[in-house]
Design an enzyme around this catalytic site. Structure first.
Site, PDB file in Angstrom:
ATOM      1  CG  ASP A 132      -1.974  -1.011   1.246  1.00  0.00           C
ATOM      2  OD1 ASP A 132      -2.826  -0.942   0.353  1.00  0.00           O
ATOM      3  OD2 ASP A 132      -1.989  -1.870   2.139  1.00  0.00           O
ATOM      4  NE  ARG A 159       0.274  -0.356   4.658  1.00  0.00           N
ATOM      5  CZ  ARG A 159      -0.597   0.138   5.524  1.00  0.00           C
ATOM      6  NH1 ARG A 159      -0.205   1.019   6.429  1.00  0.00           N
ATOM      7  NH2 ARG A 159      -1.862  -0.236   5.503  1.00  0.00           N
ATOM      8  NE  ARG A 186      -6.223   5.541   2.738  1.00  0.00           N
ATOM      9  CZ  ARG A 186      -6.904   4.413   2.920  1.00  0.00           C
ATOM     10  NH1 ARG A 186      -7.824   4.319   3.857  1.00  0.00           N
ATOM     11  NH2 ARG A 186      -6.673   3.379   2.130  1.00  0.00           N
ATOM     12  CE  LYS A 215      -6.039   1.820  -1.433  1.00  0.00           C
ATOM     13  NZ  LYS A 215      -4.947   1.119  -0.730  1.00  0.00           N
ATOM     14  CG  HIS A 216     -11.316   1.112  -0.549  1.00  0.00           C
ATOM     15  ND1 HIS A 216     -10.918   2.424  -0.357  1.00  0.00           N
ATOM     16  CD2 HIS A 216     -10.348   0.334  -0.006  1.00  0.00           C
ATOM     17  CE1 HIS A 216      -9.758   2.446   0.296  1.00  0.00           C
ATOM     18  NE2 HIS A 216      -9.387   1.183   0.515  1.00  0.00           N
ATOM     19  CG  HIS A 249      -9.300  -0.915   8.940  1.00  0.00           C
ATOM     20  ND1 HIS A 249      -9.561   0.139   8.106  1.00  0.00           N
ATOM     21  CD2 HIS A 249      -8.222  -1.539   8.426  1.00  0.00           C
ATOM     22  CE1 HIS A 249      -8.681   0.145   7.122  1.00  0.00           C
ATOM     23  NE2 HIS A 249      -7.859  -0.863   7.293  1.00  0.00           N
ATOM     24  CG  ASP A 264      -9.912  -3.319   1.998  1.00  0.00           C
ATOM     25  OD1 ASP A 264      -8.713  -3.500   2.278  1.00  0.00           O
ATOM     26  OD2 ASP A 264     -10.494  -2.246   2.224  1.00  0.00           O
TER      27      ASP A 264
END
Length: 421
Positions: A132, A140, A201, A231-232, A244, A317
Site C-alpha cells: 500500500d 508502507r 487519501r 479502490k474501494h 477496519h 480488501d
C-alpha cells in the site's frame, strides 16, 4: 511480533482502508485461445495448463508474511501458517502473491534481497509483490522512498499531469525494490467530512476531478510497469464508520452512486487499470442482502464486471478486517468472495482455513473449475502484462539506490507541494 503488533497490522492492513492492486496500459481480458493460437503458444494458457488444482487455489491468495528475508525464521509465520520462513509459506500454499508492510522494510539492500528471495521461493509462477504505497497518510515503504504528497494535495493542484508524474515516479521506486503491484490509487470521492478512513487519501470531493486524477495515476503506474489498483469499489467516500473496526452502510441511491461514486472507477477502467479492490461496505440500494460488497455477486459481478465492463483482477480488501467478518467464518468468507467475483484474496485472517475452504469448495463443485480458471487466468494475465509471467523479476540494489529519492523525484514532490497551495 506480539499481540499489539498484530493489532496494528490488522487495523492498518489496507492503509487504513485499502489493502490491495497496474499493468502497463489497458487491462487485458482473460486470455482466449484462437484457432491460430494453440495453448502451447500463449504464455497465460501454457502457465494455466501446468498448474494443479492446489496450485491454482494458491494463486488466489496474498497474505502478509513475517521476516526481513525469505529465509527468516519467525514464530509468527509458524503460528499463523505452520511454516517457519516466508519461503516455506510460499511453497506450502503455492502463493500467487505477498504483501509487504513496514515490518518487512529495513533498508534498500535488505528489501531487494527479500523480494528476490521471495521470487526464488515461488517455483510455479512468479509472485505479485504488493504494498500500500498511496503516498501521504498511507505509505508502507516510506522509510526508503521519496516523500511524495498524498492524493488530497495532488487533487488540490487540479493538474492531472502531476498525478501521472507522481504515480510514474512512485511506480519506478517500487519496481526498483522488487514490488510490482501497488494498492493505489484511491478512487473514493470523499463527500463525508466525518469519514474516518478515507479523508485525505482521496483526491477530493468532486467526482469529476477525482476521476481525472485517478485516470492519470493509473496511466502513470502503467508508465512504470507496475500494476495499479483502484479502490474501494463501489465507493467508500460517504461513511462515518471505519471498515477496519465495523461495517459501514452507504445510503446512496443508485442514481447517487452513478453520479458520485462511479465516475472515478469508470475512468480507472477506461485508463486500463489492472485491478479494482472491493470495499467492506453494505450498499443496500445496490444489493439489499446485507452482505458487504466484497461478498456481493450483484456488486462485483453484476455491477463491476457486467455493467462497467471491467475485465481485470478484482481484489478483496484485507480479509482480516472487522467489516467483512461479521456474518461468516474465515473459510466461508474466502469462498463467498470467490463466488461473488473476487480473484485475489488479500490477507485472510486464517490462511490455512481459507485455503482449505476454497480448495474443498472447488473439489465439491461449489466453486466450479471454470470459475477457478477464470480467476487464475486473470491473475496470470496481469502478471504477463507486467512482464512477470515467464521470468521472475530480479531487483538490483545498485540500480535501486539510483532511483530511490532521486533528485528528480524530490524536485517533483516539491513542485506538487507548491502547486497545491
Amino acid at each position: 511480533m506480539g499481540t499489539a503488533g498484530l493489532l496494528v497490522i490488522a487495523l492498518t492492513a489496507c492503509g487504513g482502508g485499502g489493502g490491495a492492486a497496474p499493468t502497463g496500459g489497458k487491462a487485458a481480458p482473460p486470455a482466449q485461445t484462437t484457432p491460430a493460437q494453440s495453448p502451447s503458444q500463449d504464455p497465460v494458457e501454457r502457465a494455466l495448463s501446468k498448474l494443479r488444482v492446489e496450485e491454482k487455489v494458491g494463486q488466489l491468495f496474498m497474505p502478509v508474511l513475517y521476516g526481513t528475508a525469505a529465509d527468516t525464521v519467525s514464530g509468527e509465520n509458524q503460528a499463523r501458517y505452520g511454516a517457519q520462513t516466508p519461503a516455506k509459506v510460499i511453497a506450502k500454499y503455492h502463493l500467487g502473491g505477498v504483501i509487504l508492510f513496514p515490518h518487512n522494510v529495513k533498508g534498500v539492500d535488505q528489501v531487494v534481497g527479500l523480494t528476490n528471495g521471495l521470487q526464488r521461493a515461488s517455483k510455479e509462477v512468479p509472485l505479485l509483490v504488493g504494498t500500500d504505497q498511496e503516498n501521504g497518510l498511507v505509505s508502507r515503504m516510506s522509510a526508503l522512498m521519496t516523500d511524495f504528497p498524498g492524493a488530497s494535495q495532488i487533487g488540490a493542484t487540479k493538474d492531472p499531469d502531476l498525478s501521472r508524474a507522481v504515480a510514474k515516479a512512485t511506480g519506478a521506486e517500487l519496481r526498483a525494490l522488487g514490488v510490482n503491484l501497488d494498492f493505489a490509487p484511491v478512487a473514493d470521492v470523499n463527500v463525508n467530512p466525518s469519514n474516518p478512513v478515507i479523508g485525505p487519501r482521496a483526491f477530493g470531493d468532486d467526482p469529476g476531478r477525482v476521476a481525472t486524477m485517478v485516470a492519470a495515476a493509473v496511466k502513470g503506474f502503467g508508465d512504470a510497469k507496475v500494476a495499479a489498483t483502484a479502490k474501494h469499489f463501489p465507493g467508500h467516500g460517504d461513511t462515518d464508520v471505519d471498515s477496519h473496526t465495523g461495517l459501514p452502510v452507504i445510503k446512496h441511491t443508485k442514481a447517487e452512486w452513478e453520479k458520485i461514486d462511479a465516475p472515478p472507477f469508470k475512468a480507472a477502467i477506461e485508463a486500463g487499470v489492472d485491478a479494482v479492490m472491493s470495499a467492506h461496505i453494505v450498499f443496500p440500494k445496490l444489493d439489499p442482502s446485507g452482505d458487504p460488497a466484497t461478498l456481493s455477486k450483484p456488486i462485483l459481478t453484476g455491477l463491476l464486471r457486467q455493467k462497467l465492463g471491467f475485465t481485470g483482477v478484482i481484489s478483496t480488501d484485507a480479509l482480516n478486517m472487522a467489516g467483512v467478518r461479521k456474518k461468516y467464518d474465515d473459510g466461508e468468507i474466502a469462498v463467498r468472495a470467490v463466488l461473488a467475483g473476487a480473484d485475489l484474496l488479500l490477507m485472510p485472517n486464517d490462511l490455512p482455513k481459507a485455503y482449505q475452504a476454497v480448495l474443498a469448495a472447488v473439489k465439491s463443485g461449489r466453486i466450479s473449475q471454470q470459475r477457478l480458471n477464470e480467476s487464475v487466468t486473470r491473475l496470470l494475465t496481469l502478471k504477463q502484462a507486467n512482464g512477470l509471467l515467464t521470468k521472475a523479476p530480479a531487483a538490483s540494489a545498485e540500480e535501486a539506490a539510483g532511483v530511490l529519492r532521486s533528485a528528480e523525484h524530490r524536485k517533483l514532490a516539491a513542485q506538487v507541494n507548491r502547486a497545491a497551495h
